[in-house]
Scaffold this motif. Structure first.
Motif, PDB file in Angstrom:
ATOM      1  N   SER A 174      38.237  44.799  37.135  1.00 49.95           N
ATOM      2  CA  SER A 174      36.852  45.126  36.763  1.00 49.95           C
ATOM      3  C   SER A 174      36.706  46.577  36.356  1.00 49.95           C
ATOM      4  O   SER A 174      35.992  46.905  35.404  1.00 49.95           O
ATOM      5  CB  SER A 174      35.906  44.822  37.926  1.00 49.95           C
ATOM      6  OG  SER A 174      36.234  45.613  39.057  1.00 49.95           O
ATOM      7  N   ALA A 175      37.412  47.472  37.053  1.00 56.38           N
ATOM      8  CA  ALA A 175      37.324  48.902  36.731  1.00 56.38           C
ATOM      9  C   ALA A 175      38.344  49.318  35.680  1.00 56.38           C
ATOM     10  O   ALA A 175      38.257  50.437  35.164  1.00 56.38           O
ATOM     11  CB  ALA A 175      37.540  49.724  37.995  1.00 56.38           C
TER      12      ALA A 175
ATOM     13  N   ALA B  43      47.842  38.137  32.690  1.00 59.65           N
ATOM     14  CA  ALA B  43      46.823  37.619  33.606  1.00 59.65           C
ATOM     15  C   ALA B  43      45.578  38.491  33.620  1.00 59.65           C
ATOM     16  O   ALA B  43      44.460  37.980  33.767  1.00 59.65           O
ATOM     17  CB  ALA B  43      47.406  37.522  35.016  1.00 59.65           C
ATOM     18  N   HIS B  44      45.760  39.807  33.411  1.00 56.85           N
ATOM     19  CA  HIS B  44      44.632  40.727  33.530  1.00 56.85           C
ATOM     20  C   HIS B  44      44.256  41.381  32.197  1.00 56.85           C
ATOM     21  O   HIS B  44      43.510  42.357  32.183  1.00 56.85           O
ATOM     22  CB  HIS B  44      44.958  41.797  34.583  1.00 56.85           C
ATOM     23  CG  HIS B  44      45.297  41.215  35.913  1.00 56.85           C
ATOM     24  ND1 HIS B  44      44.371  40.541  36.680  1.00 56.85           N
ATOM     25  CD2 HIS B  44      46.466  41.146  36.598  1.00 56.85           C
ATOM     26  CE1 HIS B  44      44.959  40.097  37.783  1.00 56.85           C
ATOM     27  NE2 HIS B  44      46.224  40.460  37.756  1.00 56.85           N
ATOM     28  N   ARG B  45      44.762  40.787  31.103  1.00 53.80           N
ATOM     29  CA  ARG B  45      44.413  41.230  29.749  1.00 53.80           C
ATOM     30  C   ARG B  45      44.682  42.728  29.543  1.00 53.80           C
ATOM     31  O   ARG B  45      43.862  43.457  28.984  1.00 53.80           O
ATOM     32  CB  ARG B  45      42.954  40.889  29.431  1.00 53.80           C
ATOM     33  CG  ARG B  45      42.666  39.396  29.454  1.00 53.80           C
ATOM     34  CD  ARG B  45      41.244  39.085  29.053  1.00 53.80           C
ATOM     35  NE  ARG B  45      40.971  37.661  29.127  1.00 53.80           N
ATOM     36  CZ  ARG B  45      41.150  36.794  28.128  1.00 53.80           C
ATOM     37  NH1 ARG B  45      41.636  37.227  26.969  1.00 53.80           N
ATOM     38  NH2 ARG B  45      40.859  35.514  28.278  1.00 53.80           N
ATOM     39  N   ILE B  46      45.838  43.154  29.998  1.00 48.60           N
ATOM     40  CA  ILE B  46      46.276  44.534  29.778  1.00 48.60           C
ATOM     41  C   ILE B  46      47.206  44.526  28.568  1.00 48.60           C
ATOM     42  O   ILE B  46      48.220  43.817  28.565  1.00 48.60           O
ATOM     43  CB  ILE B  46      47.029  45.079  31.011  1.00 48.60           C
ATOM     44  CG1 ILE B  46      46.145  45.021  32.254  1.00 48.60           C
ATOM     45  CG2 ILE B  46      47.514  46.502  30.751  1.00 48.60           C
ATOM     46  CD1 ILE B  46      46.902  45.315  33.540  1.00 48.60           C
TER      47      ILE B  46
ATOM     48  N   ALA C  13      37.255  45.792  45.534  1.00 45.49           N
ATOM     49  CA  ALA C  13      37.254  44.446  46.101  1.00 45.49           C
ATOM     50  C   ALA C  13      38.176  43.505  45.351  1.00 45.49           C
ATOM     51  O   ALA C  13      38.701  42.543  45.929  1.00 45.49           O
ATOM     52  CB  ALA C  13      35.826  43.894  46.109  1.00 45.49           C
ATOM     53  N   ASP C  14      38.353  43.758  44.047  1.00 47.69           N
ATOM     54  CA  ASP C  14      39.184  42.858  43.249  1.00 47.69           C
ATOM     55  C   ASP C  14      40.583  43.415  43.025  1.00 47.69           C
ATOM     56  O   ASP C  14      41.279  43.010  42.078  1.00 47.69           O
ATOM     57  CB  ASP C  14      38.514  42.566  41.912  1.00 47.69           C
ATOM     58  CG  ASP C  14      38.359  43.816  41.051  1.00 47.69           C
ATOM     59  OD1 ASP C  14      38.518  44.936  41.589  1.00 47.69           O
ATOM     60  OD2 ASP C  14      38.081  43.681  39.833  1.00 47.69           O
TER      61      ASP C  14
END
Length: 485
Positions: free
Chosen positions: A26-27, A93-96, A38-39
């Protein structure tokens, strides 16, 4: 079979980073304290290192062009191919975004092609083993440089059939864009001399592929600009070479005369290598130098008169020198060392490499040269030589649709203030060439939009998009070329 340097020592040479333990999707931030978000997602375990120090990120935010600078989140120095799979799965998975064809320090990308803003750059230099050398092929890691492979094969009387002029480049990076040199008229590009690949796709799958095994990925990865996967290993073709090379050069006053001789030599095949150059003429303008090479066994030199007697150069300008095959292949090294010693290697390189239809080559090249000065080049070379379109089979190496194609390259060195004007000239050259049916080599410094890329690939564009969706559906691999909006 060989490892150019100990991997642990190589990794130890890089800047130690702060301890990063997790990533917050998210960040879009790396975390040294996972409980801060939190994520937070823990990083995968690695055999190598993920670097975050400013010096390492700064090095990855540059390339040979020194024009564009996109800073990544991190740099991966893989300790194994498994590391690449782990980090690519994590990034997917995290669109990096992933810089998928980078080997920092051994690339000729000049316009940010292997950089990635706020993503991860993979530096393949830590995976550089030569695993096998057989009668007709060699199995190598993608981080192996061509010069390292040649150093291992030429004592055995073997060489890849085609090479770039500068061989201090990584094999994986070269195969991602094509690779071309003076043997192209006979053997095609470097991508046309590959037997097998190992490729990590965007989902982290390691796929062994060849013309008969997973052929779609094999053909897409060769010259695919890093869009479909990360080449981690390659089995490249080897041919017997006799050990010695006689290199001839001679001058012409007219471009058309040199080109006529080049095409004759291409067709009759008397030489093993044919290139040409435009050189500054005294008083302004250009003269033209042909360069041709004949391979021969020690003690059996070629017949100079038979090879050169019917060519139209000025006879007094003919030179010939004898070199070992390795020294001929590595002939650029002394010039590179000199340029590095005077700081010219670190200046911007707004290069443009083009593929010109044979029917338009003389008029187009002459028109560009008429508008180019020696000052524009900054001492960099201008390459001019033909090859046969049919020798190049990689589907995404875009070429003019004519039997004969010319490579025409303006390999400029420039002070930073001159770069915007030279990039604008590159764009104007490209637009004129495009309207004539020509193409650009993808390592060039030419500003391109997604619409330009669609035009570049032409009829192959739908297949390109289909395979991108198949192998990299989230479009995380190699965003540097800006192929997709």
């Amino acid at each position: 079979m060989t490892q150019p340097q100990n991997r642990r020592a190589f990794l130890a040479g890089f800047t130690a980073a702060s301890v990063i333990l997790a990533f917050s999707p998210s960040a879009r931030a790396w975390l040294s304290e996972p409980e801060a978000a939190a994520d937070a997602v823990p990083l995968p375990p690695l055999d190598g290192q993920l670097l975050f120090a400013p010096d390492d990120l700064g090095a990855a935010a540059d390339d040979f062009g020194h024009i564009l600078h996109h800073t990544p989140f991190a740099v991966l120095l893989p300790g194994s191919i498994a590391d690449i799979r782990r980090i690519v799965r994590f990034a997917h998975a995290h669109r990096i975004p992933i810089g998928g064809m980078s080997m920092i320090g051994n690339t000729h990308s000049v316009y940010g092609q292997s950089q990635v803003e706020a993503g991860i750059v993979i530096n393949m230099a830590s995976l550089a083993a030569i695993h096998e050398i057989d009668e007709d092929c060699a199995l190598v890691d993608a981080g192996v440089r061509w010069v390292d492979l040649l150093a291992a094969t030429t004592p055995l009387g073997k060489s890849p059939p085609a090479l770039t002029d500068h061989i201090d480049l990584s094999i994986g990076g070269t195969l991602s864009v094509g690779g071309i040199g003076g043997q192209a008229f006979r053997h095609g590009m470097l991508v046309d001399n590959v037997l097998e690949l190992e490729v990590v796709t965007a989902q982290g799958r390691l796929v062994a592929c060849s013309p008969t095994r997973h052929p779609a990925l094999f053909h897409a990865a060769l010259g695919g600009i890093g869009q479909f996967g990360i080449i981690t290993r390659a089995r490249v073709r080897l041919v017997d070479v006799p050990g010695m090379v006689r290199r001839y050069t001679a001058l012409y006053s007219a471009l058309v005369d040199m080109m006529a001789d080049q095409e004759m030599l291409m067709d009759d095949g008397r030489f093993d290598y044919v290139e040409g150059f435009a050189l500054p003429a005294e008083g302004g303008g250009w003269m033209y130098q042909i360069e041709a090479a004949k391979y021969y066994a020690p003690g059996q030199p070629p017949d100079d008169a038979a090879l050169t007697g019917d060519l139209g150069f000025a006879p007094s300008t003919l030179t010939a020198e004898d070199l070992t095959h390795f020294d001929f292949a590595n002939r650029i090294a002394p010039l590179v060392a000199f340029l590095k010693s005077i700081g010219a290697w670190e200046l911007p390189h707004p290069w443009i490499d083009t593929f010109v239809p044979g029917s338009q080559a003389a008029s187009f090249i002459q028109s560009v040269l008429d508008q180019t000065t020696a000052d524009d080049m900054g001492g960099g070379p201008i390459l001019i030589y033909p090859f046969k379109r049919a020798a190049v089979t990689a589907p995404f190496v875009a070429l003019p649709d004519e039997p004969t194609v010319y490579l025409f390259s303006l390999l400029r060195t420039a002070p930073p203030p001159a770069v915007p004007d030279l990039l604008a000239k590159n764009r104007a050259i490209y637009e004129t060439l495009r309207d004539l049916g020509g193409k650009r080599y993808v390592a060039s410094g030419v500003p391109f939009t997604s619409a330009d890329w669609q035009d570049h690939f032409g009829a192959a564009w739908p297949a390109f998009v289909h395979l991108k969706h198949r192998f990299d559906p989230r479009r995380v691999l190699t965003p540097g070329p800006a192929i997709f909006d």
